[in-house]
Design a protein around this motif. Structure first.
Motif, short mmCIF file in Angstrom:
data_model
loop_
_atom_site.label_atom_id
_atom_site.label_comp_id
_atom_site.label_asym_id
_atom_site.label_seq_id
_atom_site.Cartn_x
_atom_site.Cartn_y
_atom_site.Cartn_z
N LEU A 107 48.60 41.32 1.98
CA LEU A 107 49.02 40.64 3.21
C LEU A 107 50.52 40.77 3.42
O LEU A 107 50.98 40.98 4.56
CB LEU A 107 48.63 39.16 3.13
N ALA A 108 51.30 40.66 2.35
CA ALA A 108 52.75 40.77 2.47
C ALA A 108 53.16 42.17 2.91
O ALA A 108 54.04 42.33 3.77
CB ALA A 108 53.42 40.42 1.14
N TYR A 109 52.53 43.18 2.34
CA TYR A 109 52.86 44.55 2.71
C TYR A 109 52.53 44.82 4.17
O TYR A 109 53.36 45.36 4.93
CB TYR A 109 52.09 45.53 1.81
N VAL A 110 51.33 44.45 4.59
CA VAL A 110 50.92 44.70 5.98
C VAL A 110 51.83 43.94 6.94
O VAL A 110 52.27 44.48 7.96
CB VAL A 110 49.44 44.33 6.19
N ALA A 111 52.12 42.69 6.63
CA ALA A 111 52.98 41.90 7.51
C ALA A 111 54.37 42.52 7.64
O ALA A 111 55.00 42.45 8.70
CB ALA A 111 53.10 40.47 6.99
N ASP A 112 54.83 43.14 6.58
CA ASP A 112 56.18 43.69 6.57
C ASP A 112 56.29 45.03 7.29
O ASP A 112 57.33 45.34 7.88
CB ASP A 112 56.66 43.85 5.12
N ALA A 131 38.70 40.12 0.44
CA ALA A 131 38.66 39.76 -0.98
C ALA A 131 39.29 40.89 -1.78
O ALA A 131 39.38 42.04 -1.32
CB ALA A 131 37.23 39.51 -1.45
N ASP A 132 39.73 40.56 -3.00
CA ASP A 132 40.48 41.53 -3.79
C ASP A 132 40.27 41.29 -5.28
O ASP A 132 39.53 40.39 -5.68
CB ASP A 132 41.96 41.45 -3.42
N PHE A 133 40.98 42.07 -6.10
CA PHE A 133 40.86 41.95 -7.55
C PHE A 133 41.40 40.61 -8.05
O PHE A 133 40.98 40.12 -9.09
CB PHE A 133 41.63 43.07 -8.24
N SER A 134 42.36 40.04 -7.33
CA SER A 134 42.99 38.79 -7.74
C SER A 134 43.74 38.22 -6.55
O SER A 134 43.97 38.91 -5.55
CB SER A 134 43.98 39.03 -8.89
N ARG A 135 44.14 36.95 -6.67
CA ARG A 135 44.96 36.36 -5.61
C ARG A 135 46.29 37.09 -5.50
O ARG A 135 46.82 37.27 -4.39
CB ARG A 135 45.16 34.87 -5.88
N ALA A 136 46.84 37.55 -6.60
CA ALA A 136 48.11 38.27 -6.55
C ALA A 136 47.97 39.57 -5.75
O ALA A 136 48.83 39.90 -4.93
CB ALA A 136 48.61 38.56 -7.96
N LYS A 137 46.89 40.32 -5.98
CA LYS A 137 46.67 41.55 -5.22
C LYS A 137 46.42 41.23 -3.75
O LYS A 137 46.87 41.95 -2.85
CB LYS A 137 45.48 42.31 -5.80
N SER A 160 37.89 37.42 -11.43
CA SER A 160 37.78 35.97 -11.62
C SER A 160 37.87 35.25 -10.28
O SER A 160 38.50 35.74 -9.33
CB SER A 160 38.89 35.47 -12.55
N PRO A 161 37.27 34.08 -10.16
CA PRO A 161 37.37 33.32 -8.91
C PRO A 161 38.83 33.00 -8.57
O PRO A 161 39.66 32.81 -9.45
CB PRO A 161 36.59 32.04 -9.21
N TYR A 162 39.11 32.94 -7.27
CA TYR A 162 40.43 32.50 -6.82
C TYR A 162 40.30 31.91 -5.43
O TYR A 162 39.36 32.20 -4.69
CB TYR A 162 41.46 33.63 -6.87
N ALA A 163 41.27 31.08 -5.08
CA ALA A 163 41.29 30.44 -3.76
C ALA A 163 41.89 31.38 -2.73
O ALA A 163 42.89 32.06 -3.00
CB ALA A 163 42.10 29.15 -3.82
N LEU A 164 41.30 31.42 -1.56
CA LEU A 164 41.80 32.26 -0.48
C LEU A 164 43.06 31.65 0.14
O LEU A 164 43.24 30.43 0.11
CB LEU A 164 40.73 32.43 0.59
N SER A 166 38.38 43.28 7.96
CA SER A 166 37.81 42.34 7.00
C SER A 166 37.13 43.14 5.89
O SER A 166 36.87 44.33 6.05
CB SER A 166 36.80 41.41 7.69
N GLY A 167 36.82 42.47 4.77
CA GLY A 167 36.05 43.15 3.72
C GLY A 167 36.80 43.28 2.42
O GLY A 167 37.67 42.48 2.07
N VAL A 168 36.47 44.32 1.64
CA VAL A 168 37.07 44.59 0.33
C VAL A 168 37.51 46.06 0.28
O VAL A 168 36.98 46.88 1.00
CB VAL A 168 36.06 44.31 -0.80
N TYR A 169 38.46 46.34 -0.60
CA TYR A 169 39.37 45.44 -1.30
C TYR A 169 40.68 45.38 -0.51
O TYR A 169 41.14 46.40 0.00
CB TYR A 169 39.64 45.93 -2.72
N ALA A 170 41.26 44.18 -0.44
CA ALA A 170 42.39 43.97 0.47
C ALA A 170 43.54 44.94 0.21
O ALA A 170 44.10 45.50 1.16
CB ALA A 170 42.88 42.53 0.36
N HIS A 171 43.91 45.15 -1.07
CA HIS A 171 45.11 45.94 -1.35
C HIS A 171 44.83 47.43 -1.43
O HIS A 171 45.78 48.22 -1.60
CB HIS A 171 45.79 45.45 -2.63
N ILE A 172 43.57 47.83 -1.30
CA ILE A 172 43.26 49.26 -1.39
C ILE A 172 42.82 49.75 -0.01
O ILE A 172 43.65 50.03 0.85
CB ILE A 172 42.20 49.53 -2.49
N GLY A 173 41.53 49.83 0.23
CA GLY A 173 41.06 50.41 1.48
C GLY A 173 41.47 49.64 2.72
O GLY A 173 41.76 50.23 3.76
#
Length: 213
Positions: free
Chosen positions: A193-198, A182-188, A10-14, A152-159
């Motif tokens: 981003l939180a995982y990488v930053a940490d 971009a990712d499956f959802s804003r939550a993902k 579904s669409p979500y805001a970046l 950059s690219g897809v999917y943020a929380h996987i590859g």
């Protein structure tokens, strides 16, 4: 049992610059040390997104801007792309989670035309989540004196996240282009981003990266 294959997205805001998590790492992006990775922007992986809506519309525009600036600045540009009709033995455990994957058809395998690789860019065959697995990405970076990677690219929380973690373990500093992912959802997306930053990298937005490039 969870269904295999990609979900409908579904669409979500970046995320905006002020929403990015504070990184543990102190690294600063430097043009002469950096390379740009455009990760898995193939038609097959983009089909689940809603056409004409964010996140994809803005992500494509931001990746295009990053690629143009990188080429102009002499920053190497790398792409990853999976091959279609993978042999089950080569696909490995990915088949257990995601099914057979893409075919070699034009509707699946090509990189999005708006982001097509240009002469002088590098396109790597993607085998596993991390772009470093079974590729010569690290060798190509080292040969060019590059020890920072803009992802950059897809999917943020996987590859994208696994590539960042793999880069970190190879002493290559990863920078996540937060609004060029971009990712499956804003939550993902936020999770990545939180995982990488940490634990392994630095999230930046496109405007911040363009200032450096």
């Amino acid at each position: 049992m969870t269904a295999k294959g990609l979900p409908t997205i579904s669409p979500y805001a970046l995320p905006r610059a002020e929403e990015l998590p504070t990184p543990r790492a102190p690294w600063k992006l430097q043009r002469d040390r950096a390379a740009l990775l455009i990760h898995d922007m193939q038609n097959y992986f983009l089909r689940p997104f809603t056409s004409g809506a964010d996140p994809l519309v803005t992500v494509v525009a931001n990746i295009a801007a990053l690629a143009q600036a990188a080429r102009k600045a002499g920053v190497p540009v790398f792409y990853t792309a999976q091959e279609g009709d993978q042999d089950r033995r080569d696909r490995g455990l990915q088949a257990d989670l995601w099914g057979p994957g893409m075919s070699a058809a034009p509707a699946h395998q090509p990189i999005l035309a708006a982001l097509a690789p240009q002469p002088g860019d590098f396109t790597l065959v993607k085998h596993r989540y991390s772009a470093f697995q079974r590729s010569n990405l690290e060798t190509l970076l080292r040969a060019r004196g590059r020890d920072q990677l803009i992802i950059s690219g897809v999917y943020a929380h996987i590859g994208c996240t696994l590539t960042a973690a793999d880069a970190f373990m190879r002493d290559i500093e990863p920078f996540m282009a937060a609004d060029a992912l971009a990712d499956f959802s804003r939550a993902k997306h936020d999770l990545a981003l939180a995982y990488v930053a940490d634990v392994c990298g630095v999230p930046l937005n496109t405007a911040q990266i363009l200032e450096v490039l």
